[in-house]
Each structure stands twice: as structure tokens, then as C-alpha cells.
Scaffold this motif. Structure first.
Motif, PDB file in Angstrom:
ATOM      1  N   VAL A   1     -11.386   0.039   0.203  1.00  0.00           N
ATOM      2  CA  VAL A   1     -10.162   0.634  -0.339  1.00  0.00           C
ATOM      3  C   VAL A   1     -10.404   0.901  -1.823  1.00  0.00           C
ATOM      4  N   ASP A   2      -9.583   1.753  -2.366  1.00  0.00           N
ATOM      5  CA  ASP A   2      -9.654   2.078  -3.788  1.00  0.00           C
ATOM      6  C   ASP A   2      -8.874   1.009  -4.579  1.00  0.00           C
ATOM      7  N   TRP A   3      -9.398   0.631  -5.751  1.00  0.00           N
ATOM      8  CA  TRP A   3      -8.712  -0.423  -6.514  1.00  0.00           C
ATOM      9  C   TRP A   3      -7.246  -0.050  -6.806  1.00  0.00           C
ATOM     10  N   ASP A   4      -7.031   1.197  -7.263  1.00  0.00           N
ATOM     11  CA  ASP A   4      -5.659   1.574  -7.658  1.00  0.00           C
ATOM     12  C   ASP A   4      -4.706   1.511  -6.477  1.00  0.00           C
ATOM     13  N   GLU A   5      -5.229   1.958  -5.336  1.00  0.00           N
ATOM     14  CA  GLU A   5      -4.405   1.935  -4.133  1.00  0.00           C
ATOM     15  C   GLU A   5      -4.066   0.477  -3.763  1.00  0.00           C
ATOM     16  N   ALA A   6      -5.061  -0.397  -3.908  1.00  0.00           N
ATOM     17  CA  ALA A   6      -4.841  -1.816  -3.604  1.00  0.00           C
ATOM     18  C   ALA A   6      -3.738  -2.379  -4.507  1.00  0.00           C
ATOM     19  N   PHE A   7      -3.860  -2.151  -5.804  1.00  0.00           N
ATOM     20  CA  PHE A   7      -2.858  -2.687  -6.735  1.00  0.00           C
ATOM     21  C   PHE A   7      -1.470  -2.117  -6.414  1.00  0.00           C
ATOM     22  N   ARG A   8      -1.436  -0.812  -6.103  1.00  0.00           N
ATOM     23  CA  ARG A   8      -0.143  -0.172  -5.834  1.00  0.00           C
ATOM     24  C   ARG A   8       0.531  -0.814  -4.631  1.00  0.00           C
ATOM     25  N   GLU A   9      -0.235  -0.996  -3.564  1.00  0.00           N
ATOM     26  CA  GLU A   9       0.397  -1.553  -2.355  1.00  0.00           C
ATOM     27  C   GLU A   9       0.795  -3.021  -2.562  1.00  0.00           C
ATOM     28  N   ILE A  10      -0.069  -3.781  -3.234  1.00  0.00           N
ATOM     29  CA  ILE A  10       0.259  -5.203  -3.468  1.00  0.00           C
ATOM     30  C   ILE A  10       1.545  -5.288  -4.293  1.00  0.00           C
ATOM     31  N   GLY A  11       1.621  -4.462  -5.351  1.00  0.00           N
ATOM     32  CA  GLY A  11       2.822  -4.460  -6.199  1.00  0.00           C
ATOM     33  C   GLY A  11       4.063  -4.079  -5.403  1.00  0.00           C
TER      34      GLY A  11
END
Ligand SMILES: Nc1nc2c(c(=O)[nH]1)N[C@H]1C(S)=C(S)[C@@H](COP(=O)(O)OP(=O)(O)OC[C@H]3O[C@@H](n4cnc5c(=O)[nH]c(N)nc54)[C@H](O)[C@@H]3O)O[C@H]1N2
Ligand SMILES: Nc1nc2c(c(=O)[nH]1)N[C@H]1C(S)=C(S)[C@@H](COP(=O)(O)OP(=O)(O)OC[C@H]3O[C@@H](n4cnc5c(=O)[nH]c(N)nc54)[C@H](O)[C@@H]3O)O[C@H]1N2
Ligand SMILES: [Mo]
Length: 762
Positions: A131-141
Motif C-alpha cells: 500500500v502507499d504510505w499516504d493512503e495508509a495514513f489516510r485510512e487509519i486516520g
């Protein structure tokens, strides 16, 4: 025992010392196993040097005046484990479902090497996908914002730096809770609670220089040869000065008996060993309160005698009068304690206990060193308080060469507490945080490890974020915990290598790989350093220089900032990006929150030997309720918290010489004579005979807490061992299946891993 075929377990007593050629040979096996090229060895030489990196293994202090090589066998293993050239790449996860990986052993999971890419769990295929880091952070947030703050847990293992830990604690508080359990909750929390109440500081009062100034060392329940080998140098120099070292440990541990310095060519060439312990008392597991009570009883008896004979008194009455409270109640208890009960509970004879008391009575400055053998019992806090009682009786706190010396576990576990990783409001400067960051920090106590486990099992915890560690494997109640993990809405693990916890997904699951401490960490302002605090409250800078395991890794501060920015409302007073760009600005923020502990933090962090954060108890200033050091009257003589019964054993769950907590480096426990297996049950020969068992027989253990839940560990090989009757030893974490989550230390909630009530099943 008889030799077996080489691919079968071999249980042969080990004849050599700790250290010595055995440890050099062991290193020669490790480096090829981790596929480490010879040039990477230069990293080992930089280990624990002022300009190098701080070892990722234990928390034993690093001296200001270095040896040419300042690492031990265990430190080298830990470094090699991180520097390995092996990689767990996306292709690995394409091949294996989590269902399959859950059948693998801990060793095999980590043996594939470092994680390389951020991963998201895909339920449809039961696999991790890149997965892409930004996508990971976005979904976790987005997910965390949907969950009520009390239902989210922010765990940390004690390896993360002061910088990362400070950011992590702040993120949790800004999110709205103090659910900040950490590995310390399973480890020295009994120390933090016990010492704080008794002497006003949650940490030991001694420093390395005290080894040069003490007259005697008492050593309880710490396996120095495997778990803090660098301390063997300090113990050896103390022995060379003729200092007595009196050890209490149920097992005969080689590091506590004999040591050859692998870095001393003369000792290596001549096979010269130093005997470490001058007395070795094989106390029963949980029998230390009784043993210490015996010493206290002798001191009182001899003090009475001296009084009538007009000789020098044995107790330090002036100190007790001026500096302590609770002495009278304690002494009443000591006088009343029954010798038969003491001998029964400690498993030691009165004569044996008397020789140890003689050493204590004649020594002017005594250090008491201890580890998990004291803290991980139902009465673990009382164990720690008894250590203080003994010290106070002769004024052995706040003078050179004396004091309590808890041996901390993870390399920054003590430091994490210093910068806010705690569920307890009274340990954090909440008003200061409120002012510094313009928010209202939560004041309700957060969840500790035991409470987090209960929450996962009962479903009240909905999201679990882990900054390192292997929570599911480290905690008790393995079966119920693993089953309940699937019910989490969110599970996020920040890690360097694959472990069993990562194989238990929630609805939304991320595995985020981070840089290790040994690797270079380049951010916008250039190469970054981090800092850690050791067991003696000295703070050290650490610079990683090795090439990162993958170009896709982020640092722990960067990952925390990534999650925080997507989860928390914008706050102009917290500039997460600036912190990540330049870690010295995180240290400035730490200094602002804790001005007394970290003055000139950035300037002082590379001071040789670290900078000492100070310790009021060592100045005999007691920050306790009464303003004095407090004696505690124990509630009984046993630390186990359960009664003895026919067929019930006290199981100690132990570390081998070839593991770091849940990380299994290999299947040998050299000092205990175990090769090729971890399925061992250490047992007294008389017990083996009485139970009609025989050496090499395969048995099972069954939990005997009496709560109606069946917990079984099968497949253990009976190994006759020098261990008191009624006690058993076996390895952690494989034996955590036997532990009830409700079997923990009173007050500190440390799982009581050193006296687990069990029965043997054939
Ligand atoms: N190489 C290596 N180093 C490590 C670790 C590791 O796993 N590997 N772990 C790190 C961590 S997090 C920690 S907390 C420390 C742990 O280091 P230790 O505190 O040494 O922990 P354990 O290996 O669990 O061993 C505890 C010792 O206590 C003894 N013991 C057990 N029960 C009793 C008792 O009732 N009374 C007494 N007097 N003794 C008892 C056992 O025989 C054993 O020698 O080491 C740290 N360093
Ligand atoms: N029965 C029993 N249970 C015990 C104990 C016992 O003696 N007996 N001991 C207890 C004690 S003292 C402790 S401290 C706990 C240990 O509990 P934890 O601290 O949770 O466990 P570790 O095994 O140290 O964690 C290992 C994992 O940390 C990750 N890791 C390693 N380095 C880094 C890093 O730099 N950054 C990040 N983010 N991750 C990293 C890797 O993925 C690795 O798999 O276990 C406790 N449990
Ligand atoms: Mo620990």
C-alpha cells in the motif's frame, strides 16, 4: 544426559563459564545466519560508543571510558538481527496467507528478515498487499476518527526513542486518552510502583561508579549472563576487589557463577574465570520475601544483642530516625515472623540464611540488584518494598556504593516513562502540556496492559496501535487474546520484522515497516540522531549509520506524525512536519515540557557515559507522601499469591540465551545445556521421581489457577535440573498459553510470569 542425534534436541549440562570462547563461537554462528557481510562488522565496533549507536538489546548503562569494543554476545546478536541482509518482501506475502503463517513458529517468521514495504491486509485473499504510505495514513486516520477515544489503545514496546515516544504519548493525549500501555507494564512496573511509594522515585538510585564503591552486592532474580551481559564486567571488577556477591535464584545460572571476559586476551588464552557469586542460594520461586525477612530477623536479633553488650549497633538507628517512617510496624512484623514458616517458604535453611545475613550486617555499603525474578509475582511490589526495607535498615540508600539497582529490560523502557508513555495522570505534567500545546489533556487514568487485554477480550477495545513489540505474544491468555483480536476494528503495527501479532488481523489492518536504530535516518534537515535512557537514568544520543533495509521505510517519528496529522484536528502549536524534518526540535519540545530533566538536551546528549537526569532519593530527599522513606510491612511471606497444594507447581517462565523476548534467535540455551529445542521443562530430580516421570519424557502442563478455564501447553521434555523442589522452569513466550490474564501483581498489574500455578499432565 546422553547425546542424541544432531538433529534431535540435546540436553547436556554446560561446563564452561559465561562469556569465554563459547560466546565468540556463538557470534561466529550468528553472522552467517543473518547473512551479514564482514564489512558490516564495523557497525559492531560503533556500538555503545559516544559517537555511535546505542545497543538495541538491553538497558544496561554504557561507560564513559570505552573499551575498544563495547558490546556483548547478546548485543551483537541484536545488532545482527537488525542488520541482516535477509528481507521479507512483497513476494513473500503473495505466497503466504495469514492463515498459513499462523501455523509457523516465531523463529521462522522473523528469520525471513526485515520488512520492506507498508502493507495492508486484504480479507478477500487473506494476504498482506503493498500500500502507499499516504493512503495508509489516510485510512487509519479516517477510521480512528470514527471510534470513541476510550476504545483506542496505543501500545509501545520499550525500544522506541525518547523522541518517538514523546510524540506518541502526545498523539494519544491529543486524541483523547491515556491508553498507553507499554512493555514496562509486563516488566518493571512493580519497581516503578514500589520504589515510588517507598523512596519517592520510580527508578534505581545507583550508577555505574557505585560498583567501585560498594562493599557487597545482593543479587535477586536476574539472569545477567544472558540478559545484561555487559554487567558481568562490573561484577567481575567488584569481585576482583574482594567484594562479596550473594545471589538468590532458584536456578543455578551460569552467568551468576563464573565468567571469562571474551574481550580480555589474557583471560581467553589462559581460560581464567572469575567466580561471580560468593554465595548462591537457590530460593524457591516466590520465596524472596521470606529470605529477606530472615536477613531482617538476624539483623534485629544481632542489634538487640549489641545493645545489651554495649557494642556497635547493627541497624542504622540515626538514619532510621531521621529519614524513615513505618519502622515500628515493620519491626513488629519481623520479630513475630516464624522461623519454620520462613524456612518452608524460602526453601533455604536457617544456617544458610544466616551466612547471607552476616555479609549484609558487616558491609557498609550494599547494592541490591534485581530483575524479573522479583517483579513478576502476585506480590511483586512487596518484593521490591522488601528490598527497600532491607536497604533502609542499614541506611543503604543515598550513600556511595549503595542502593536499589533494578535491571531494566528494553533499551529505552525507562526513558519512555520519562517522556510521557504512561497511563497514569500523576506521572505526566498535564498542566504544562495544556499550556504548551493549547489543548485539554485527558485526566482519567488510561488502560494498562492487563486492562487492555481485558478490553480486547470483552470487545470494549476497538482499535490497537502498536509502536513496536509483539503484544499478543508477550501477554498472558494467548488463546482468548488471539481469538478476540479478529474482532478489532483497527489493528496497526509499526515494526521491523514479521511477528505473530501481525498475523491476527482486525477489520482494517496495517503493517507499517520502520527504520531500526542502527540505520541512517535522513530527513529534510539532514542526518538525524535519537536518544535513550539507560537503567541508571543516564541519557545517551545515538546515531545510526547503516544503510536502511529498504528505501520504502519511514522512521518511527515520521510514521507517528503521518498518523497524527490524519487523525487529529489541526493544532497550530504542534508542527508535526517540523519535528520530523529536524529531531532536535522534538528535543527542544521535550526540554520545554520537562525542564528539570532535560536542560540543554541537544547540547548534552552526546556526553560520554550519557548525562544523568538526577535522582532525589540518592540525595536523601524523599518525594513521598510523608516526606520520608517508607518501610512497608508485608502482608505475608510468599510472593506467589496462591497456596501450595498437592501436585501444584510454581512455574517460572524464562528467557533462553538465544532470544530477545519474543524474538527467537535460535534453539540453544548454551548456559543451561539445552541444544536444538525450546520445549524443555526444567525439573528437580526428586519431583521427577515422586511423580513417576523420567528424564526425556514428554509431558504437558495445565494451568491451575482454579478459574475453570482450561489452559494447556503440550510437548515439554522433562529435564532434570538444579532447581528447588516444587518449582518448574520453561520458556517464555511459548508458555504464555498457561497464564491467566487475571494472575498479576497487585498494584502494578505486572503479569505474574514467575509463579504460574500449574499441574503436570502425562
Ligand atoms: N539477550 C537478552 N537480553 C535481554 C532480554 C532477552 O530476552 N534477551 N530481555 C530484556 C528484557 S525486556 C528484560 S525485562 C530483561 C529480563 O532479564 P531477567 O530479569 O534476567 O529476566 P528472566 O530471563 O525472565 O529471568 C529472571 C531470572 O530470575 C530467576 N527467578 C525466577 N523466579 C524467581 C524468584 O521467585 N526469585 C528469584 N530470586 N529469582 C527468580 C530466574 O531463574 C532467572 O534467572 O532482560 C532484557 N535483556
Ligand atoms: N511469560 C512471560 N511473559 C512475558 C515475560 C516473561 O518473562 N514471561 N516478560 C515480559 C517482558 S519483561 C517484556 S518487556 C515483554 C516484551 O514485550 P514486547 O516488547 O512487546 O516484545 P518484543 O519481543 O520485545 O518485541 C519484538 C518485536 O518488536 C519489533 N521491533 C524490533 N525493533 C523495533 C524497532 O526498532 N521499532 C519498531 N517499531 N519495532 C521493532 C519487531 O517487529 C519484533 O518482532 O514481554 C513480557 N512477557
Ligand atoms: Mo522487560
Amino acid at each position: 544426559m546422553t547425546k542424541q542425534k544432531s538433529d534431535e534436541p540435546d540436553l547436556t549440562p554446560f561446563g564452561g563459564p559465561a562469556g569465554g570462547w563459547g560466546s565468540v563461537r556463538s557470534l561466529a554462528e550468528i553472522l552467517p545466519r543473518e547473512r551479514i557481510p564482514p564489512e558490516a562488522l564495523r557497525e559492531l565496533v560503533r556500538q555503545n560508543k559516544p559517537d555511535g549507536f546505542q545497543c538495541v538489546s538491553c538497558a544496561w548503562p554504557k561507560p564513559a571510558h570505552n573499551h575498544p569494543v563495547e558490546f556483548c554476545e547478546e548485543g551483537a546478536k541484536a545488532t545482527a538481527w537488525e542488520l541482516t541482509t535477509l528481507r521479507t518482501k512483497p513476494e513473500f506475502f503473495e505466497k503466504h496467507t495469514l492463515t498459513e503463517l499462523r501455523t509457523w513458529r516465531d523463529y521462522d517468521l522473523e528469520q525471513h528478515g526485515r520488512l520492506t514495504h507498508p502493507l495492508r491486509y486484504d480479507a478477500a485473499t487473506d494476504k498482506y498487499v503493498v500500500v502507499d504510505w499516504d493512503e495508509a495514513f489516510r485510512e487509519i486516520g479516517a477510521e480512528l476518527k470514527q471510534i470513541a477515544p476510550p476504545s483506542v489503545v496505543f501500545y509501545s514496546s520499550g525500544r522506541a526513542s525518547l523522541e518517538a515516544s514523546y510524540m506518541y504519548g502526545l498523539m494519544a493525549r491529543m486524541f483523547g486518552n491515556q491508553n498507553l500501555p507499554d512493555s514496562s507494564n509486563m516488566c518493571h512496573e512493580s519497581t516503578s510502583v514500589g520504589l515510588k511509594a517507598a523512596i519517592g522515585v520510580p527508578v534505581g538510585t545507583t550508577q555505574l561508579k557505585d560498583f567501585e564503591l560498594c562493599d557487597a552486592i545482593f543479587f535477586f532474580g536476574q539472569n545477567v549472563g544472558s540478559n545484561a551481559p555487559r554487567m558481568l564486567h562490573d561484577l567481575r571488577s567488584a569481585r576482583k576487589r574482594g567484594i562479596e556477591i550473594v545471589t538468590f535464584n532458584p536456578l543455578r545460572e551460569r552467568g551468576l557463577e563464573r565468567f571469562t571476559d571474551p574481550q580480555n586476551p589474557f583471560e581467553m588464552a589462559t581460560l581464567r574465570e572469575t567466580n561471580i557469586s560468593t554465595q548462591y542460594h537457590q530460593v524457591r520461586a516466590g520465596g524472596d520475601i521470606a529470605a529477606m525477612m530472615a536477613i531482617a530477623k538476624f539483623l534485629v536479633e544481632w542489634d538487640d544483642e549489641a545493645k545489651t553488650q554495649g557494642k556497635d549497633l547493627v541497624l542504622d538507628h540515626a538514619f532510621i530516625e531521621q529519614h524513615t517512617s513505618g519502622f515500628d510496624d515493620f519491626i513488629t512484623f519481623v520479630r513475630a515472623a516464624d522461623w519454620d514458616a520462613i524456612v518452608q517458604e524460602s526453601g533455604l535453611s536457617k544456617a544458610e540464611l544466616e551466612v547471607s545475613a552476616r555479609i549484609y550486617a558487616k558491609s557498609k555499603a550494599v547494592m541490591i540488584i534485581y530483575g524479573m525474578g522479583l517483579t513478576q509475582h502476585v506480590k511483586g511490589v512487596e518484593n521490591v518494598r522488601m528490598v527497600v526495607n532491607l536497604l533502609l535498615m542499614r541506611g543503604n540508600i543515598g550513600k556511595p556504593g549503595a542502593g536499589p539497582t533494578p535491571v531494566r529490560g528494553h533499551s529505552n523502557v525507562q526513558g519512555q516513562r520519562t517522556v510521557g508513555i504512561t497511563e497514569k495522570t500523576e506521572l505526566v505534567p498535564v498542566d504544562k502540556l495544556a499550556e504548551q500545546y493549547g489543548f485539554s489533556p485527558p485526566r482519567e487514568k488510561g488502560l494498562d496492559t492487563v486492562e487492555s487485554c481485558r478490553g480486547v477480550i470483552d470487545g470494549s477495545v476497538k482499535a490497537f496501535i502498536a509502536l513496536g513489540g509483539n503484544f499478543l505474544r508477550a501477554v498472558p491468555e494467548t488463546e482468548a487474546m488471539e481469538a478476540a483480536w479478529f474482532n478489532l476494528r483497527v489493528s496497526v503495527q509499526i515494526a521491523t520484522k514479521l511477528n505473530r501479532n501481525h498475523l491476527f488481523p482486525g477489520a482494517v489492518t496495517y503493517l507499517l515497516p520502520c527504520l531500526g536504530r542502527i540505520e541512517s535516518d535522513i530527513q529534510a534537515s539532514g542526518a538525524q540522531a535519537i536518544s535513550v535512557e539507560d537503567s541508571t537514568s543516564c541519557i545517551h544520543g545515538s546515531k545510526g549509520k547503516a544503510r536502511p533495509a529498504s528505501t520504502h521505510l519511514l522512521s518511527e517519528p515520521a510514521i507517528i506524525a503521518g498518523i497524527a496529522k490524519q487523525t487529529l484536528p489541526h493544532n497550530p502549536k504542534v508542527d508535526w512536519d517540523r519535528w520530523v524534518a529536524d529531531y532536535s526540535t522534538i528535543r527542544d519540545a521535550i526540554e520545554e515540557t520537562y525542564p528539570a530533566v532535560f536542560p540543554d538536551f541537544n547540547k548534552r546528549m552526546f556526553q560520554p557515559g550519557g548525562f544523568w537526569k538526577g535522582n532525589k532519593a540518592s540525595e536523601r530527599i524523599w518525594l513521598t507522601k510523608s516526606g520520608k522513606a517508607e518501610f512497608l510491612t508485608p502482608t505475608g511471606l510468599s510472593a506467589t499469591g496462591f497456596d501450595d497444594a498437592d501436585g501444584r507447581y510454581r512455574l517460572m517462565t524464562l528467557r533462553s540465551n538465544d532470544q530477545f523476548n519474543t524474538t527467537i534467535y535460535g534453539y540453544h540455551d548454551r548456559f543451561r545445556g539445552v541444544k536444538g529445542t525450546r520445549d524443555v521443562l526444567f525439573m528437580n530430580s526428586a519431583d521427577i521421581a515422586r511423580d513417576g516421570l523420567h528424564e526425556g519424557q514428554i509431558v504437558a502442563l495445565e494451568s491451575d489457577v482454579g478459574d475453570g478455564i482450561t489452559r494447556v501447553r503440550e510437548g515439554l521434555i522433562v529435564m532434570p535440573y538444579s532447581i528447588p523442589e516444587g518449582c518448574l522452569g520453561a520458556y517464555y513466550p511459548e508458555c504464555n498459553v498457561l497464564m491467566s490474564v487475571e494472575h498479576f501483581a497487585e498494584e502494578s498489574h505486572v503479569p505474574a510470569a514467575k509463579s504460574v500455578p500449574v499441574r503436570i499432565r502425562v
